[in-house]
Motif scaffolding. Structure first.
Motif, PDB file in Angstrom:
ATOM      1  N   ALA A  44       4.814   2.901  -7.587  1.00 28.67           N
ATOM      2  CA  ALA A  44       5.284   4.183  -7.057  1.00 28.67           C
ATOM      3  C   ALA A  44       6.776   4.145  -6.772  1.00 28.67           C
ATOM      4  O   ALA A  44       7.505   5.103  -7.089  1.00 28.67           O
ATOM      5  N   MET A  45       7.266   3.048  -6.189  1.00 26.55           N
ATOM      6  CA  MET A  45       8.692   2.934  -5.897  1.00 26.55           C
ATOM      7  C   MET A  45       9.504   2.900  -7.191  1.00 26.55           C
ATOM      8  O   MET A  45      10.577   3.524  -7.279  1.00 26.55           O
ATOM      9  N   ALA A 103       0.737   6.652   1.025  1.00 28.61           N
ATOM     10  CA  ALA A 103       0.625   7.651  -0.039  1.00 28.61           C
ATOM     11  C   ALA A 103      -0.225   7.175  -1.209  1.00 28.61           C
ATOM     12  O   ALA A 103      -0.943   7.972  -1.832  1.00 28.61           O
ATOM     13  N   THR A 104      -0.158   5.880  -1.532  1.00 29.28           N
ATOM     14  CA  THR A 104      -0.891   5.365  -2.695  1.00 29.28           C
ATOM     15  C   THR A 104      -2.254   4.799  -2.329  1.00 29.28           C
ATOM     16  O   THR A 104      -3.017   4.427  -3.233  1.00 29.28           O
ATOM     17  N   ALA A 109       2.152   0.430  -4.450  1.00 29.29           N
ATOM     18  CA  ALA A 109       3.429   0.791  -3.837  1.00 29.29           C
ATOM     19  C   ALA A 109       4.600   0.394  -4.739  1.00 29.29           C
ATOM     20  O   ALA A 109       5.597   1.130  -4.841  1.00 29.29           O
ATOM     21  N   THR A 110       4.483  -0.742  -5.401  1.00 26.50           N
ATOM     22  CA  THR A 110       5.534  -1.205  -6.310  1.00 26.50           C
ATOM     23  C   THR A 110       5.743  -0.231  -7.467  1.00 26.50           C
ATOM     24  O   THR A 110       6.875   0.159  -7.795  1.00 26.50           O
ATOM     25  N   LEU A 112       9.664   6.396  -8.544  1.00 21.77           N
ATOM     26  CA  LEU A 112      10.606   7.186  -7.749  1.00 21.77           C
ATOM     27  C   LEU A 112      12.042   6.856  -8.122  1.00 21.77           C
ATOM     28  O   LEU A 112      12.889   7.751  -8.266  1.00 21.77           O
ATOM     29  N   LEU A 149      10.099   3.087   4.021  1.00 23.51           N
ATOM     30  CA  LEU A 149       9.688   3.612   2.719  1.00 23.51           C
ATOM     31  C   LEU A 149       8.458   2.863   2.206  1.00 23.51           C
ATOM     32  O   LEU A 149       7.552   3.467   1.619  1.00 23.51           O
ATOM     33  N   THR A 150       8.419   1.556   2.428  1.00 21.30           N
ATOM     34  CA  THR A 150       7.255   0.766   2.020  1.00 21.30           C
ATOM     35  C   THR A 150       5.996   1.258   2.719  1.00 21.30           C
ATOM     36  O   THR A 150       4.947   1.439   2.084  1.00 21.30           O
ATOM     37  N   LEU A 190       4.938   4.571   1.242  1.00 24.75           N
ATOM     38  CA  LEU A 190       4.346   4.400  -0.086  1.00 24.75           C
ATOM     39  C   LEU A 190       2.953   3.796   0.009  1.00 24.75           C
ATOM     40  O   LEU A 190       2.058   4.161  -0.774  1.00 24.75           O
ATOM     41  N   ILE A 200       9.871  -3.777  -2.554  1.00 24.67           N
ATOM     42  CA  ILE A 200      10.359  -2.411  -2.361  1.00 24.67           C
ATOM     43  C   ILE A 200      11.839  -2.402  -1.983  1.00 24.67           C
ATOM     44  O   ILE A 200      12.616  -1.597  -2.504  1.00 24.67           O
ATOM     45  N   SER A 244       7.572  -5.288   1.269  1.00 24.64           N
ATOM     46  CA  SER A 244       8.862  -4.664   1.596  1.00 24.64           C
ATOM     47  C   SER A 244      10.017  -5.587   1.227  1.00 24.64           C
ATOM     48  O   SER A 244      10.858  -5.259   0.397  1.00 24.64           O
TER      49      SER A 244
END
Length: 316
Positions: free
Chosen positions: A303-304, A219-220, A300-301, A307, A212-213, A216, A157, A153
């Motif tokens: 994906a962010m 989600a991932t 997560a990285t 986005l 958000l982190t 994500l 992120i 985070s």
């Protein structure tokens, strides 16, 4: 130059993944840290070591960082728009720390694989705030996984979020806030008053990115062979167990996704701080768990970044 673009995010992440933070390259955070230290010494000599001095330290550090970045980009724009764009990408790159987080944490784990606890403790002390001199193998692994989760985070992120919202100048403003918190945002006798403003501003800057982190990560999780369902359950159940209003979100989500237990008591500056646990010990806290945390961090990285690129593309 100042405004965020999809190309800026993509290029900054690519540079980070390829090059990390080259030790020979001057880093803005080093300069920000020196600015903070210089101001702190000056204010303390003037007797401004309370809330007022802390507010001045916080505001001036962020303002001077923003002014320096904006002035540099403006001057380069006058010389060459292409040069200004390149500088914007380089400044955005310095805001990200995915490869560096992986590199530094992997050094600790490599020492554990050699059964060199002394080296692991010493290397760990470079990336965590807790005392490391007496940690055993499991406590070292717990600290490594926690710092990968938390810094997913703070170091990745959140900067990507602020780069998306406000471009390279906004990204550097966030790094100034985060550096202030890491240097003076402590709840102890020295910084309880002088660091209050910096700590609260950091809480505010990380309010959305931390959540958000965690989202994500959940989600991932299936993309890297981990449990989204358990991640969501533990995130919702345990995020409030952390003393920080933000760090508990990514750490609880990571604990759930990995199926391990994080948190608990640690020594900081010789003082024991007992903290509630995050997650359930469904799986051992071992090197495999660390590797899962790294895969989760990269997922997560990416994906962010996607986005952010999608968001900026829609705005164009």
């Amino acid at each position: 130059m100042f405004l965020p673009t999809p190309e800026l995010l993509a290029a900054a992440l690519l540079l980070d993944l390829l090059l990390a933070d080259p030790r020979w390259l001057p880093h803005p955070v080093v300069g920000i840290g020196r600015l903070i230290a210089l101001q702190e010494r000056f204010y303390r000599r003037l007797g401004l070591d309370g809330y007022g001095g802390g507010l001045l330290l916080c505001c001036l550090t962020v303002l001077l960082t923003v002014a320096a970045a904006a002035t540099l980009l403006r001057l380069l724009q006058l010389l060459s728009p292409l040069l200004a764009q390149a500088a914007g990408v380089l400044l955005a790159w310095t805001c990200l720390a995915a490869r560096s987080l992986h590199r530094e944490s992997a050094l600790v784990v490599a020492a554990l694989e050699r059964d060199d606890l002394a080296a692991a403790r010493q290397l760990l002390s470079r990336i965590v705030g807790r005392d490391t001199a007496d940690l055993d193998r499991e406590a070292i692994l717990r600290a490594v996984v926690e710092t990968v989760a938390e810094n997913s985070s703070d170091g990745i992120i959140a900067p990507l979020f602020w780069l998306t919202v406000a471009g390279p100048v906004g990204g550097l403003a966030y790094k100034a806030i985060n550096t202030l918190d890491s240097m003076v945002g402590y709840r102890n006798e020295r910084y309880d008053r002088m660091g209050w403003a910096s700590a609260r501003l950091d809480d505010l800057a990380n309010l959305l990115p931390a959540r958000l982190t965690a989202l994500l990560m959940v989600a991932t999780a299936p993309l890297v062979g981990l449990s989204a369902g358990n991640g969501w359950r533990i995130w919702q159940r345990d995020h409030g167990n952390h003393p920080s209003p933000n760090s508990g979100h990514p750490e609880a989500a990571a604990a759930g996704v990995l199926g391990v237990r994080l948190g608990g008591g640690s020594f900081y500056g010789g003082v024991f701080k007992d903290k509630p646990c995050l997650g359930d010990p469904a799986r051992p806290l071992d090197i495999a768990a660390y590797r899962g945390a790294v895969r989760l961090m990269y997922a997560a990285t990416i994906a962010m970044t996607l986005l952010g690129i999608a968001f900026l593309t829609v705005l164009q």
